[in-house]
Design a protein around this motif. Structure first.
Motif, PDB file in Angstrom:
ATOM      1  N   MET A 389       0.882  -1.237   0.065  1.00 21.43           N
ATOM      2  CA  MET A 389      -0.155   0.045  -0.046  1.00 21.43           C
ATOM      3  C   MET A 389       0.797   1.248   0.057  1.00 21.43           C
ATOM      4  SD  MET A 389      -3.388  -0.808   2.199  1.00 21.43           S
ATOM      5  CE  MET A 389      -2.699  -1.219   3.679  1.00 21.43           C
ATOM      6  N   PHE A 390       1.975   1.321   0.960  1.00 17.59           N
ATOM      7  CA  PHE A 390       2.838   2.150   0.763  1.00 17.59           C
ATOM      8  C   PHE A 390       3.520   2.550  -0.325  1.00 17.59           C
ATOM      9  CE2 PHE A 390       2.921   2.056   5.460  1.00 17.59           C
ATOM     10  CZ  PHE A 390       2.432   3.166   5.839  1.00 17.59           C
ATOM     11  N   ASN A 391       3.807   1.455  -1.018  1.00 18.45           N
ATOM     12  CA  ASN A 391       4.483   1.336  -2.324  1.00 18.45           C
ATOM     13  C   ASN A 391       3.407   2.177  -3.351  1.00 18.45           C
ATOM     14  OD1 ASN A 391       6.352   1.072  -4.519  1.00 18.45           O
ATOM     15  ND2 ASN A 391       5.667  -0.974  -4.504  1.00 18.45           N
ATOM     16  N   GLY A 392       2.287   1.711  -3.362  1.00 19.19           N
ATOM     17  CA  GLY A 392       1.119   2.068  -4.072  1.00 19.19           C
ATOM     18  C   GLY A 392       0.855   3.513  -3.891  1.00 19.19           C
ATOM     19  N   VAL A 393       0.625   4.123  -2.810  1.00 20.43           N
ATOM     20  CA  VAL A 393       0.349   5.480  -2.552  1.00 20.43           C
ATOM     21  C   VAL A 393       1.505   6.369  -2.926  1.00 20.43           C
ATOM     22  CG1 VAL A 393       0.087   7.274  -0.656  1.00 20.43           C
ATOM     23  CG2 VAL A 393      -0.973   4.941  -0.459  1.00 20.43           C
ATOM     24  N   LEU A 394       2.818   5.859  -2.792  1.00 13.63           N
ATOM     25  CA  LEU A 394       3.948   6.620  -3.328  1.00 13.63           C
ATOM     26  C   LEU A 394       3.889   6.777  -4.820  1.00 13.63           C
ATOM     27  CD1 LEU A 394       6.735   5.942  -0.969  1.00 13.63           C
ATOM     28  CD2 LEU A 394       5.998   7.689  -1.307  1.00 13.63           C
ATOM     29  N   GLY A 395       3.830   5.585  -5.434  1.00 16.20           N
ATOM     30  CA  GLY A 395       3.951   5.600  -6.806  1.00 16.20           C
ATOM     31  C   GLY A 395       2.343   5.806  -7.379  1.00 16.20           C
ATOM     32  N   SER A 396       1.430   6.542  -6.634  1.00 17.45           N
ATOM     33  CA  SER A 396       0.127   6.623  -7.609  1.00 17.45           C
ATOM     34  C   SER A 396       0.175   7.712  -8.525  1.00 17.45           C
ATOM     35  CB  SER A 396      -0.945   6.832  -6.548  1.00 17.45           C
ATOM     36  OG  SER A 396      -1.983   7.292  -7.117  1.00 17.45           O
ATOM     37  N   THR A 397      -0.316   7.574  -9.556  1.00 17.20           N
ATOM     38  CA  THR A 397      -0.187   8.793 -10.556  1.00 17.20           C
ATOM     39  C   THR A 397      -1.624   9.580 -10.458  1.00 17.20           C
ATOM     40  OG1 THR A 397      -1.157   7.369 -12.177  1.00 17.20           O
ATOM     41  CG2 THR A 397       1.145   7.746 -12.361  1.00 17.20           C
ATOM     42  N   ALA A 398      -2.685   9.034  -9.482  1.00 21.21           N
ATOM     43  CA  ALA A 398      -3.777   9.708  -9.099  1.00 21.21           C
ATOM     44  C   ALA A 398      -3.745  10.791  -8.088  1.00 21.21           C
ATOM     45  CB  ALA A 398      -4.693   8.767  -8.717  1.00 21.21           C
ATOM     46  N   THR A 399      -2.764  10.990  -7.351  1.00 22.54           N
ATOM     47  CA  THR A 399      -2.686  11.911  -6.432  1.00 22.54           C
ATOM     48  C   THR A 399      -1.017  12.631  -6.570  1.00 22.54           C
ATOM     49  OG1 THR A 399      -2.785  12.530  -4.060  1.00 22.54           O
ATOM     50  CG2 THR A 399      -1.896  10.196  -4.680  1.00 22.54           C
ATOM     51  N   ASN A 400      -1.234  13.907  -6.209  1.00 26.46           N
ATOM     52  CA  ASN A 400      -0.038  14.638  -6.075  1.00 26.46           C
ATOM     53  C   ASN A 400       0.642  14.796  -4.641  1.00 26.46           C
ATOM     54  OD1 ASN A 400      -0.205  15.350  -8.814  1.00 26.46           O
ATOM     55  ND2 ASN A 400      -1.758  17.134  -8.197  1.00 26.46           N
ATOM     56  N   PHE A 401      -0.011  14.160  -3.801  1.00 26.42           N
ATOM     57  CA  PHE A 401       0.175  14.082  -2.414  1.00 26.42           C
ATOM     58  C   PHE A 401       0.634  12.775  -2.090  1.00 26.42           C
ATOM     59  CE2 PHE A 401      -3.388  17.104  -3.216  1.00 26.42           C
ATOM     60  CZ  PHE A 401      -2.515  18.547  -3.169  1.00 26.42           C
ATOM     61  N   GLY A 402       1.197  12.071  -2.981  1.00 31.16           N
ATOM     62  CA  GLY A 402       1.387  10.561  -2.279  1.00 31.16           C
ATOM     63  C   GLY A 402       2.604  10.544  -1.389  1.00 31.16           C
ATOM     64  N   VAL A 403       3.554  11.588  -1.345  1.00 31.47           N
ATOM     65  CA  VAL A 403       4.556  11.354  -0.299  1.00 31.47           C
ATOM     66  C   VAL A 403       4.046  11.808   0.911  1.00 31.47           C
ATOM     67  CG1 VAL A 403       6.956  12.374   0.351  1.00 31.47           C
ATOM     68  CG2 VAL A 403       6.166  12.014  -2.274  1.00 31.47           C
ATOM     69  N   ALA A 404       3.410  12.824   0.725  1.00 31.64           N
ATOM     70  CA  ALA A 404       2.844  13.124   2.133  1.00 31.64           C
ATOM     71  C   ALA A 404       1.901  12.393   2.923  1.00 31.64           C
ATOM     72  CB  ALA A 404       1.904  14.476   1.954  1.00 31.64           C
ATOM     73  N   TYR A 405       1.304  11.474   1.904  1.00 28.32           N
ATOM     74  CA  TYR A 405       0.233  10.570   2.720  1.00 28.32           C
ATOM     75  C   TYR A 405       1.138   9.451   3.028  1.00 28.32           C
ATOM     76  CZ  TYR A 405      -3.903  12.730   0.114  1.00 28.32           C
ATOM     77  OH  TYR A 405      -4.596  13.501  -0.303  1.00 28.32           O
ATOM     78  N   ALA A 406       2.104   9.085   2.472  1.00 30.82           N
ATOM     79  CA  ALA A 406       3.059   7.851   2.733  1.00 30.82           C
ATOM     80  C   ALA A 406       3.625   8.177   4.070  1.00 30.82           C
ATOM     81  CB  ALA A 406       4.026   7.566   1.915  1.00 30.82           C
ATOM     82  N   VAL A 407       4.062   9.658   4.256  1.00 26.01           N
ATOM     83  CA  VAL A 407       4.907  10.108   5.334  1.00 26.01           C
ATOM     84  C   VAL A 407       3.825   9.758   6.602  1.00 26.01           C
ATOM     85  CG1 VAL A 407       5.726  11.850   6.644  1.00 26.01           C
ATOM     86  CG2 VAL A 407       6.480  11.536   4.395  1.00 26.01           C
ATOM     87  N   ALA A 408       2.662  10.291   6.309  1.00 21.38           N
ATOM     88  CA  ALA A 408       1.599  10.283   7.596  1.00 21.38           C
ATOM     89  C   ALA A 408       1.190   8.899   7.810  1.00 21.38           C
ATOM     90  CB  ALA A 408       0.132  10.966   6.882  1.00 21.38           C
ATOM     91  N   GLY A 409       1.218   8.022   6.757  1.00 23.13           N
ATOM     92  CA  GLY A 409       0.824   6.767   6.869  1.00 23.13           C
ATOM     93  C   GLY A 409       1.974   5.959   7.873  1.00 23.13           C
ATOM     94  N   ILE A 410       3.257   6.231   7.548  1.00 27.37           N
ATOM     95  CA  ILE A 410       4.056   5.735   8.449  1.00 27.37           C
ATOM     96  C   ILE A 410       4.072   6.121   9.838  1.00 27.37           C
ATOM     97  CG2 ILE A 410       6.713   5.617   8.638  1.00 27.37           C
ATOM     98  CD1 ILE A 410       6.788   5.552   5.423  1.00 27.37           C
ATOM     99  N   ILE A 411       3.957   7.443   9.984  1.00 25.49           N
ATOM    100  CA  ILE A 411       3.729   7.916  11.228  1.00 25.49           C
ATOM    101  C   ILE A 411       2.744   6.822  12.048  1.00 25.49           C
ATOM    102  CG2 ILE A 411       3.126   9.941  12.854  1.00 25.49           C
ATOM    103  CD1 ILE A 411       4.247  11.792  10.669  1.00 25.49           C
ATOM    104  N   THR A 412       1.676   6.735  11.318  1.00 29.99           N
ATOM    105  CA  THR A 412       0.672   5.799  11.958  1.00 29.99           C
ATOM    106  C   THR A 412       1.064   4.875  12.307  1.00 29.99           C
ATOM    107  OG1 THR A 412      -0.486   6.745  10.192  1.00 29.99           O
ATOM    108  CG2 THR A 412      -1.833   5.365  11.522  1.00 29.99           C
ATOM    109  N   ILE A 413       1.878   3.948  11.430  1.00 36.40           N
ATOM    110  CA  ILE A 413       2.428   2.571  11.762  1.00 36.40           C
ATOM    111  C   ILE A 413       3.270   2.919  12.902  1.00 36.40           C
ATOM    112  CG2 ILE A 413       3.926   0.916  11.045  1.00 36.40           C
ATOM    113  CD1 ILE A 413       2.083   0.766   8.904  1.00 36.40           C
ATOM    114  N   ILE A 414       4.144   3.844  13.068  1.00 38.37           N
ATOM    115  CA  ILE A 414       5.188   3.963  14.393  1.00 38.37           C
ATOM    116  C   ILE A 414       4.127   4.381  15.582  1.00 38.37           C
ATOM    117  CG2 ILE A 414       6.666   5.268  15.286  1.00 38.37           C
ATOM    118  CD1 ILE A 414       7.720   6.027  12.429  1.00 38.37           C
ATOM    119  N   LEU A 415       3.054   4.833  15.463  1.00 36.83           N
ATOM    120  CA  LEU A 415       2.278   5.129  16.651  1.00 36.83           C
ATOM    121  C   LEU A 415       1.726   3.774  16.859  1.00 36.83           C
ATOM    122  CD1 LEU A 415       0.662   8.554  15.648  1.00 36.83           C
ATOM    123  CD2 LEU A 415       2.487   8.161  17.617  1.00 36.83           C
TER     124      LEU A 415
END
Lengths: 485, 355, 458, 166, 181, 112
Positions: A389-415
């Motif tokens: 999923m992270f891979n997908g979000v980062l590589g998604s062409t559908a959104t411009n904020f893939g990186v931001a989303y991925a970062v937020a996701g990783i924060i969640t995982i850490i939390l």
């Protein structure tokens, strides 16, 4: 053939259970029925794995041109497997739970199983809606009848929320029906080309229903309360399977049907998902109640899946698919533990527990594995899904904020890791107190249940491919509809 | 600019006719009171009033003067306006009915042919019913306005009696109308003067009509509203002087009119019995014929008036429940039966069933 | 025509059997037998066989729609008799008369479902209304019943007056009472009279079916009337008037433009709002049901709002579902000793069958799938979606449907989730089985609505 | 002004005046009597329109039967003393305003320009006579006529149900 | 039970036949009876002009009799007052003065003699008690007055006219009942 | 007469009836006002019927009806009114027996 069996077995057994008063008998029958449906499911995935066995298509409501159309495609198989696997585990792991009118309890559980299976298999919108509600009503009764102190208010809230959502969905489906020239068939829906405005309207209505079901921030307010107030077996169904209904809906009835609107509104929903993830994670950290903690963690995990759906790419979608299964299993394991603790100590407060590891080493070992899976450690199943999923979000062409989303996701995982491990630490390690001093290890049924889950976790963590191959067609199709291929 | 395009002579003629008929009906009513007393006397082996004038001929005037001279008491607790209105309505409604009754055939005066009927409207009988049904108000208003419970009870009794018997009356008339096919009284009379009198076709209907006429006029045996022994003097207990006179008078006018109606409907009206009126008219002239016809009518009316009195001094009063029972359970079914039978016969006749 | 004549005859038969039969059970049985006969005869007519072939000069027109509704109404009445006839015999001493009046009402129902002339509409509505005034007041000693009857009567006749004014104006404009003529000459002069007349007609019909803001009599009347008769009034009669309204709309409004749509939409929304919101605050289940019937009327209004094939199918289905469920609930309610929500506490323990079937009925009223109530609502919403305009109304209706869940589920909560010992009158096992049967039918039709709908298409 | 018009306006004034008195009279008996007067005026209108049958039936049915029943009830209930309590003044005011608005709106709506020249036949046209009406009634309108008997039956049963003492 | 007169008719309690229930024959019968009376000879006596002959024992108003010379017979002995069961008679005696011989037959006479006609029951005991044949009950009847006092008849009401001066009226007042002495 | 005159008369009577219903409290008077409304309708119907008769006489309008049905409708209205009155008065009397009042404002007992 298989779909009909899958639905009828729990349906008939469930109805029959209302008449069987002996508790032990009822339990056995319920377990047997769930095992039989699991067997049928497995047979469907292996020996009967052909279109003739996996689809069922009969005329239903002639006036509406609605049909009994069930089909087990890859995603359906995945989710049906999850359902049929979960129910025996739920029944078996809660074998020692005592409820008044236990036979009715089990009967309603089986009825909801029928509803859930129906949802996952329907290829006709009207049928889908039917099962969508059929899954809901038994759960309402279960929670309201056997739940905690505030069950009545909480469950009516739950019911009203989901009912509102489903009615919006109904309107959306009706609109689709007229757009499709008087057909409810999914196959017709995915051929539609609608004006952006119409698509948007339908998208919003359907999305609302699914968002409430999943639940997506800010439509989640019913969820923690309901999870907390419901009896734990019900909570298991709610979080392990029911929440998947929403995501399933997104993948089957939303993204392929109104692709343009999904694409257009993807960012907004993805943002909501991210906000919800973070929000749930932070709240989960402050929870003292085991059930609430798991509930909020569930919101966080689901949020990640929503994110992946709305920031689509092949990898992301595949991740979502597999993660649906994984999350179901993992959270089921968590709930089993919660149930054991609750049954044993009569409390769910983390602060009141401690030192269980000494008293219950088997439980601890199994739990740790489940918890690690829950925080997506490599080698566990969730790692596969979340990584994709992270891979997908980062590589998604559908959104411009893939990186931001991925970062937020990783924060969640850490939390997630933080609060899960903190919970384990507090509950299982440290000093025993008066409550836990006399604790014994878990009984065989729980051991077995958890063991199955752990085995599944490890198995999928090591060999995800058979699962991934199930769903690749659908993912391709979705991306094709959204012009993202 | 008011355009009164109306035949002045026509109006004049009608006015005269109205005046004449009113005067006649008043006179008849006046002398009916006298006749009543006389008949009562004779039936009870007495002579009746015979002091005022030769044979008591001025007795009604003496009675009238007495009524006029009496003190006119209006009870202080009564409703003044309605108290006065009551007898007025009773009297007016009693007089109105005479408008549609044909008193004789046409007469010719100064080249004008004048019908001896105020209005030959084609709903004649319905008109009669309309007016009769208004008559209830005189009783009800008078009884209620007296502010006396006996009066009120009597008034309500009277009103319910009249309403109840109106039904049977209407039904009995309907059977007659099936035969005649017209509501106009003139037409009905004309039909009878060429053929049999309706009485012979409708004996049962006539009987019902007769009984109902008694009830409508509040005559014994249906004089419940003024049952002295039960309700003091009935609805006009508080009345005195000429207002009382109006009520009494209205009763006699009603009697007169209903007698005329019965004669008209069932006994050929102004038709002279056993005589071919048309050929007689040719021999003695239409004017004389009209006079003779009027006399004939009045003879019939006189007979019915006598009959009214005769019955009064023969039959005792009904009890109230008996009265209602007779009306609703006796006469109405009977009238319906009569109506159905008549309808059947008319149907058979029209379809040319040979018998 | 079969139904009209036979129901009138049956009414007379019942009236006279009151003289000759003193046994209440016997009377009840006669009524039930008559009802079966009536239903049979109507079904015969649906299949094209007319026992009484009367030339109605096109004042009545018997089409499948009306006849199917008749069948449904008669079936519902039969059910109502089976469930509640014993309670009818307990209202007062004039048992035979009550049954006779119900048969007369059915005559009116059959008229309203097949009228083709405004005169027949008027007569039908009156034949329905007048016996209802009487039935409302039939509990003579009870002040509430008296007041309800008086209120209902005054409101009813007032609305009749308005209706007549409307009909008069329509007549002035079109020169005929025949719907065919009116529909054929729409937009041909004297429009002002015509539309004013239509408006008045609509208002008065709104009175009769208690559409907000003309609903205010409904709760009081339903509450005050003897509960058995409330059941009849709130179900079959209400549905019948709606059918009449649909016929009217179908023929006249559908051909006269769409200007009225907004008005109907507003009325619908108001009805939904008032019915649902007020129902929440009720303490008595009977009153709650009264308000819920207003709310349900709001849903039925959709059939008028979007007059199309869907709405006609839907209103049939709605009438069926609503009648079945409400008759069932009222049959249970009559057996209850306490009509408040507290009175239902713990019913599931004392009378599990009653509680379970009531739950099914309530779910059906709330429009939850698997019950016929869902399809009823579905058709209503779908017809509105299909008509395409005023979609906001659909969303509003959804919101209100959700609100309705709240108060319907209050009863379920009382029965199942709250402690208490609900007291009921003694309940026979036949009654239980019948309730189970009704619930089964509701669910069966909820899964296979085609069983009813297929009769519309031949 | 022809005699017809004079009569028309006379009857109109009488009808409306009496109708106003019906709703303003404090004594119910007066209301009944004024209502009867209104009915008389309306019957007069019918006669002007040459609807003789209806004119008389109106008198017989309304004035002769219905209003008698009203009088009966009022008199038996002894409502002659002023027992009607004062309604809220504002409510009364509001009611009047509402009714007046109805009048205004309807008059405004129905004052159709194209009907200005339309007239109703006075004193001629014999459709209102008994014979013609009867023929239409029993030929064209036989079904509603029979059906109205059901109405009467139910009203009769109703009177029994409500009136009979238990 | 044997009835005393044999005229008593037992009530017929049989249920009425249909014909009887119609009442019409009975009414016709009654009408016949009244009509018969209509033509019967009237029994009315046109009173002032025509009078009914009195019975021989008729007792009308009292008179105080005179002898054939016109002298009052009463001596005020009081026997009549004693005999009167209703105590309607009062009297006061007086002595006959010189020159009154033509007025009173004996030395004593009634200066005042009153009969209260409202109390009198017309039994005739006074008449029988009188030793002088002075009081008689005549054939006169129907007294009328506006006041109660008017019914207390004094001497001038009671005394009959002088037979010598007004012989016709005397005879008339005397009536047919007085024993001719 | 112009048909408009009749319309105005009828509507005036109708409105007076409505006002009476809205303002009075005595149930019987309310009922009487309803009867007044019905009569207004009757008058209007009769006028319309004669109007249609006049139209029918005018060949240009091509009206088929002769207006008799309007008068028959009036007849039916009277029939219904009579039936309504029996029931209505029975209800009022029944009410009066229990409460000794015909004041409609007593009718708010149902509210609680």
């Amino acid at each position: 053939m298989v779909p009909v069996l899958l639905i009828l077995i729990p349906l008939i057994t469930g109805a029959a259970l209302f008449a069987i008063r002996q508790e032990a008998m009822a339990k056995s029958i319920a377990l047997l029925a769930s095992l039989v449906s699991l067997a049928v499911m497995l047979a469907g995935m292996s020996v009967w794995n052909d279109a003739a066995h996996l689809t069922y298509n009969q005329s239903w409501i002639g006036a509406l041109n609605s049909r009994f159309h069930f089909a087990l495609d890859g995603m359906s198989q995945l989710l049906c497997l999850l359902t049929t696997l979960s129910f025996p585990i739920i029944f078996y792991s809660t074998w020692n739970n005592q409820y008044p009118d236990h036979n009715r309890f089990l009967g309603l559980m089986l009825l909801s199983q029928a509803g859930l299976l129906g949802v996952f298999m329907s290829m006709d919108a009207m049928l889908f809606y039917f099962f969508w509600e059929l899954a809901l009503i038994p759960l309402y009764f279960l929670s309201s009848r056997w739940g905690g102190e505030k069950r009545i208010q909480v469950t009516i809230k739950f019911f009203v929320y989901t009912f509102l959502g489903s009615l919006f969905m109904l309107i959306g489906l009706i609109m689709l029906y007229f757009k499709a020239g008087g057909s409810f068939a999914w196959a017709d829906f995915v051929k539609l080309n609608m004006a952006p405005r119409e698509e948007m309207a339908i998208f919003l209505m359907l999305a609302l229903a699914f968002a409430i079901k999943m639940p997506l921030f800010p439509f989640h307010t019913w969820q923690p309360d309901t999870y907390e107030q419901s009896p734990t077996p019900v909570t298991m169904i709610l979080s392990a399977i029911m929440a998947k209904m929403g995501i399933f809906g997104l993948l089957r009835w939303l993204a392929p049907v109104v692709p343009a609107a999904t694409y257009q509104w993807g960012d907004n929903f993805a943002t909501l998902a991210v906000v919800g993830m973070l929000y749930a994670s932070f709240i989960a950290m402050r929870q003292d109640d085991l059930k609430k903690l798991v509930a909020y963690s569930s919101i966080a995990h689901i949020g990640l899946m929503i994110l992946a759906v709305f920031a689509p790419s092949y990898s992301g979608l595949q991740g979502v698919m597999i993660q649906m299964f994984n999350h179901g299993i993992n959270i089921l394991g968590m709930w089993i533990v919660v149930n054991v603790i609750e049954q044993k100590f009569g409390t769910r407060k983390i602060s009141e527990l401690g030192g269980l590891a000494q008293k219950a080493p088997v439980l601890t070992i199994l739990l740790v594995i489940v918890a690690l899976a829950n925080i997506a450690m490599p080698l566990t199943n969730a790692f596969i899904g979340e990584f994709m999923m992270f891979n997908g979000v980062l590589g998604s062409t559908a959104t411009n904020f893939g990186v931001a989303y991925a970062v937020a996701g990783i924060i969640t995982i850490i939390l997630g890791a933080v609060y899960t491990l903190k919970m384990i630490q507090k509950v299982f390690y440290g000093e025993t107190n008066a409550l836990t001093a006399n604790a014994t290890d878990i009984s065989f049924n729980v051991q077995l249940s958890l063991a199955i889950i752990v085995v599944a976790i490890l198995l999928i963590g090591l060999f995800p491919n058979p699962m991934l191959s199930l769903t690749s067609d659908l993912s391709e199709q979705i991306l094709g509809r959204m012009n993202l291929k | 600019m008011i355009n009164l395009a109306i035949d002045l002579a026509f109006i004049l003629e009608k006015l005269v006719l109205i005046a004449v008929i009113i005067v006649i009906s008043l006179l008849v009513a006046l002398y009916t009171t006298f006749g009543e007393r006389k008949v009562a006397g004779y039936i009870q082996d007495r002579y009746g009033p015979n002091r005022a004038g030769p044979g008591g001929i001025f007795q009604p005037f003496a009675d009238g003067i007495k009524l006029f001279m009496k003190e006119d008491v209006i009870p202080s607790s009564s409703n003044r306006f309605l108290f006065i209105l009551g007898p007025g309505i009773a009297m007016t409604m009693a007089m109105l009915t005479s408008a549609v009754i044909p008193w004789g055939n046409e007469i010719t005066i100064a080249g004008r042919t004048i019908s001896l009927q105020i209005a030959d409207i084609n709903i004649g009988i319905l008109y009669v019913f309309g007016v009769v049904s208004m008559g209830v108000y005189g009783i009800m208003i008078g009884g209620w306005a007296s502010n006396n419970k006996f009066s009120l009870l009597a008034a309500l009794r009277g009103a319910s009696q009249m309403i109840s018997y109106e039904l049977a009356m209407g039904l009995s008339i309907i059977a007659l109308l099936m035969l005649t096919g017209s509501l106009s009284l003139k037409t009905i009379v004309d039909q009878q003067s060429t053929g049999w009198w309706n009485f012979f076709y409708q004996p049962l209907g006539f009987l019902i009509f007769l009984i109902c006429a008694f009830a409508e006029c509040n005559r014994t045996p249906f004089d419940l509203p003024e049952a002295e022994s039960e309700l003091n003097q009935g609805y006009h207990q508080e009345y005195s002087s000429m207002k009382l006179g109006f009520y009494l008078f209205a009763e006699y006018v009603n009697m007169f009119i209903s007698s005329a109606l019965m004669s008209t409907l069932y006994f050929g009206g102004y038709d002279i019995p056993f005589v071919n009126d048309a050929s007689m008219g040719q021999s003695i002239g239409t004017n004389w014929l009209a006079v003779l016809q009027a006399v004939s009518l009045f003879a019939k009316v006189g007979f019915f008036l006598f009959f009214f009195m005769w019955v009064r001094w023969t039959i005792p009063r009904f009890r109230y429940d008996q009265l209602m029972k007779l009306g609703w359970k006796g006469l109405i079914p009977l009238a319906l039966f009569n109506m159905v039978i008549t309808g059947l016969i008319v149907l058979i006749k029209e379809n040319g069933w040979p018998f | 025509m079969n139904a009209i004549i036979l129901s009138a005859i049956l009414g007379v038969v019942l009236m006279f059997s009151g003289i000759f039969v003193s046994n209440k059970v016997m009377l009840k049985n006669i009524a039930i037998a008559g009802m079966v006969l009536l239903l049979a005869v109507n079904i015969i007519e649906m299949n094209g066989f007319r026992v009484f072939d009367v030339n109605t000069r096109n004042m009545l027109q018997f089409n499948r729609f009306g006849l199917l509704f008749n069948s449904i109404a008669f079936a519902a009445t039969l059910l109502y008799f089976l469930l509640s006839a014993r309670d009818i015999t307990r209202v007062g001493i004039n048992v035979a008369e009550y049954f006779a009046l119900i048969f007369f009402i059915l005559c009116g129902v059959a008229l309203v479902s097949s009228f083709n002339s405004l005169l027949m509409l008027f007569l039908g509505i009156e034949i329905i209304s007048i016996p209802l005034y009487i039935l409302t007041g039939s509990d003579k000693r009870n002040l509430k019943s008296n007041e309800a009857a008086l209120k209902y009567f005054l409101m009813g006749t007032f609305s009749t007056g308005i209706m007549l004014m409307g009909i008069a104006l329509i007549y002035g404009a079109k020169g005929s009472f025949s719907l065919d003529t009116i529909a054929a000459t729409i937009n041909q002069g004297r429009d002002a009279w015509f539309y004013a007349g239509l408006l008045l007609l609509l208002i008065s019909m709104a009175f009769k079916v208690s559409v907000a803001p003309f609903h205010f009599w409904t709760p009081d009347v339903y509450d005050g009337a003897p509960t058995v008769f409330t059941s009849f009034m709130a179900t079959i009669v209400k549905a019948a008037v709606f059918i009449g309204l649909v016929r009217l709309f179908d023929i006249i409004f559908a051909t006269s433009g769409t200007d009225w749509k907004l008005m109907v939409a507003v009325l619908t929304a108001a009805t939904l709002l008032v019915g649902n919101i007020t129902a929440i605050f009720q303490q008595s289940v009977k009153r709650m049901l009264a308000y819920s019937s207003i709310a349900q009327a709001g849903f039925m209004m959709f059939a008028l709002f979007s007059i199309n094939s869907y709405s006609k199918e839907g209103i049939i289905l709605y009438a069926l579902g609503y009648s079945l469920a409400t008759v069932g609930i009222f049959a249970v309610l009559v057996k209850m000793k306490d009509y408040t929500f507290e009175g239902f506490n713990g019913l599931a323990r004392t009378q599990p069958v009653l509680a379970a079937t009531t739950t099914v009925f309530l779910l059906s009223l709330a429009g939850i799938p698997l019950t016929i109530g869902f399809f009823a609502k579905y058709f209503m919403l779908a017809s509105a979606v299909k008509s395409g305009s005023h979609l906001w109304l659909v969303f509003f209706a959804i919101l209100m449907a959700v609100v309705s869940v709240y108060y319907y589920f209050r009863v379920i909560q009382s029965m199942y989730f709250k402690e208490g010992a609900a007291e009921t009158e003694p309940v026979s096992s036949g009654f239980r089985w019948l309730l189970i049967g009704v619930a089964a039918v509701i669910i069966l039709l909820g899964i296979f609505p085609n069983m009813v709908l297929q009769y519309l298409y031949f | 002004m022809s005699i017809t018009q004079i009569l028309f306006w006379f009857l109109t004034v009488m009808a409306i005046g009496s109708a106003l008195m019906v709703i303003t009279s404090r004594n119910p008996v007066y209301s009944v009597l004024f209502l009867i007067a209104t009915f008389f005026a309306i019957s007069g209108h019918y006669i002007l329109l040459n609807a003789q049958f209806l004119a008389i039936v109106n008198l017989i049915v309304y004035a002769g039967a219905i209003m008698v029943l009203f009088l009966f009830v009022i008199m038996l209930m002894n409502l002659n003393t002023e027992t009607e309590p004062q309604k809220n003044k504002w409510l009364k005011f509001a009611g009047t305003i509402a009714g007046g608005c109805l009048l205004l709106v309807m008059v405004a709506a129905l004052r159709d320009a194209d009907t200005k020249t339309t007239t109703a036949l006075m004193k001629e046209g014999d459709i209102g006579l008994v014979q013609n009406l009867g023929k239409t009634l029993f030929k064209e309108y036989v079904v509603p006529f029979e059906i109205s008997s059901v109405l009467f039956l139910s009203a009769m049963v109703g009177a029994v149900v409500l009136g009979k003492k238990d | 039970m044997q009835t005393l007169t044999n005229r008593a008719k037992p009530v017929d309690r049989r249920p009425m036949t249909v014909l009887e229930k119609l009442y019409l024959p009975a009414i016709a019968k009654g009408m016949g009876i009244t009509l018969k009376h209509f033509f019967k000879k009237k029994v009315t006596i046109q009173y002032p002009e025509e009078k009914r002959p009195f019975s021989p024992v008729f007792r009308g108003l009292h008179i105080l009799n005179r002898d054939e010379e016109g002298r009052e017979r009463c001596t005020a002995c009081g026997l009549c007052a004693v005999a009167c069961p209703a105590e309607a008679i009062t009297m006061e005696a007086a002595e006959r003065m010189e020159g009154e011989e033509n007025l009173y037959r004996e030395e004593k006479y009634a200066a005042k003699y009153e009969i209260n006609m409202l109390r009198c029951i017309f039994c005739g005991l006074c008449e029988e008690a009188c030793p002088k044949d002075a009081i008689y009950l005549s054939e006169t009847f129907a007294p009328a007055n506006f006041k109660r006092e008017g019914f207390i008849y004094g001497k001038n009401d009671l005394l009959i006219p002088d037979p010598k001066k007004e012989p016709e009226q005397y005879q008339k007042a005397l009536g047919s009942r007085v024993k001719k002495s | 007469m112009p048909i408009n005159s009749y319309i105005f008369v009828a509507i005036a009577l109708f409105s007076i009836g409505v006002i009476g219903v809205l303002t009075r409290r005595n149930a019987i008077i309310i009922f009487m006002c309803i009867e007044l409304m019905l009569n207004a309708v009757n008058l209007l119907l009769v006028a319309f019927s004669k109007m249609h008769l006049a139209d029918a006489a005018n060949p240009a309008l091509k009206v088929a009806t002769n207006g008799a049905d309007g008068q028959l409708f009036v007849f039916f209205i009277m029939v219904v009114a009579a039936a309504e009155v029996t029931v209505g008065l029975a209800i009022i009397v029944m009410m009066y027996r229990n409460t000794h009042s015909v004041d409609v404002n007593f009718l708010n007992r149902l509210k609680n």
